[in-house]
Design a protein around this motif. Structure first.
Motif: not given
Length: 279
Positions: A23-27, A31-35, A51-53, A59-65
């Motif tokens: 998931s991209d929190s910025g959208g 998966l947001q682009a895919d959907m 994963a949740v980014t 840019g990407v600050r962190a992600f959680h699997e």
């Protein structure tokens, strides 16, 4: 070749596709682009979140699997009830997640039956890692051999097969090396080869090359381009397109999305996955 897939008649179930991605929190990507692409192309999109980014346009600050059991369970839940007619991967993060996907794909008897697009996401546009380096072997040896089509960009090509693509000859070398890993088809995307005014993607099935070229769009706002391309190809495969026709469709689709890209935040803006609304 049209630039839109045939839509299912109202009241009838559309083609069913899945994204297995982060998931991209910025959208803008993931998966947001895919959907967003699935919706624009009239297919029913399901998702297995890997994963949740924590990211924005800078840019990407962190992600959680997501726990591997939950990733596998998402795929199984959809496959056993709703069904999957084509699927794609995006950010997979770790060896354990990759192996869980491989095992579940086999357990649900999807291997060889459901078109499977592997987008081997390794890093963000800004270069932050989205795949643990130790997971590259699992990507090469276990996941890519299941793929109907693998779609790396040039940075991912370098990581997977050790080839720096700088011209047509090395792009062909890379396609051969990728195909040798076991997918049915390999697509070497040329979007990052900015020495040419033409963006040329090269498709290879082990014996024949197919080239897909488009005029390069002069923009820095291209976040989510790879996801959008892969999702459009996946939707076309679900409709029964051949792989070359699906790639041609996806290339046309994403090129228009890039032409209509828009600025967002203070960094890289996204390709416009809603470009089809303006046609």
């Amino acid at each position: 070749m049209t630039n839109r897939l045939p839509l299912t008649a109202p009241g009838h179930t559309p083609r069913r596709v899945m994204t297995i991605a982060g998931s991209d929190s910025g959208g803008s990507a993931g998966l947001q682009a895919d959907m967003r692409t699935f919706a624009m192309l009239g297919v029913h999109g399901s998702a297995a979140v890997t994963a949740v980014t924590v990211q924005n346009s800078l840019g990407v600050r962190a992600f959680h699997e997501v726990p591997v059991g939950v990733v596998a369970a998402q795929i199984s839940a959809v496959a056993s009830d709703i069904g999957i007619e084509a699927a794609k991967t995006g950010m997979l993060a770790s060896t354990d997640i990759i192996r869980a996907i491989v095992a579940t794909w086999s357990a649900e008897k999807l291997t060889g039956r459901v078109p499977f697009v592997v987008d081997p996401v390794c890093a963000s546009n800004a270069g932050e890692p989205l795949l643990h380096p130790s997971a590259l072997d699992a990507m090469r040896d276990e996941l890519i051999p299941l793929a109907t089509l693998v779609t790396p960009n040039l940075d991912e090509v370098r990581l997977l097969v050790g080839i720096d693509v700088v011209d047509v000859a090395t792009q062909r070398d890379a396609a051969r090396a990728l195909h040798a890993l076991g997918p049915q088809w390999a697509l070497v995307k040329g979007g990052h080869l900015r020495t040419s005014r033409i963006s040329s993607d090269l498709l290879f099935d082990g014996s024949e090359f197919h080239e897909f070229a488009a005029a390069r769009v002069d923009t820095r706002d291209d976040h989510g381009a790879g996801d959008t391309l892969g999702a459009a190809i996946t939707a076309a495969l679900a409709h029964g397109y051949s792989v070359p026709d699906a790639v041609a469709f996806g290339k046309t689709w994403v090129t228009e999305c890039i032409r209509q890209a828009y600025p967002l935040g203070h960094g890289l803006g996204p390709v416009n996955g809603m470009a089809g609304l303006y046609r």
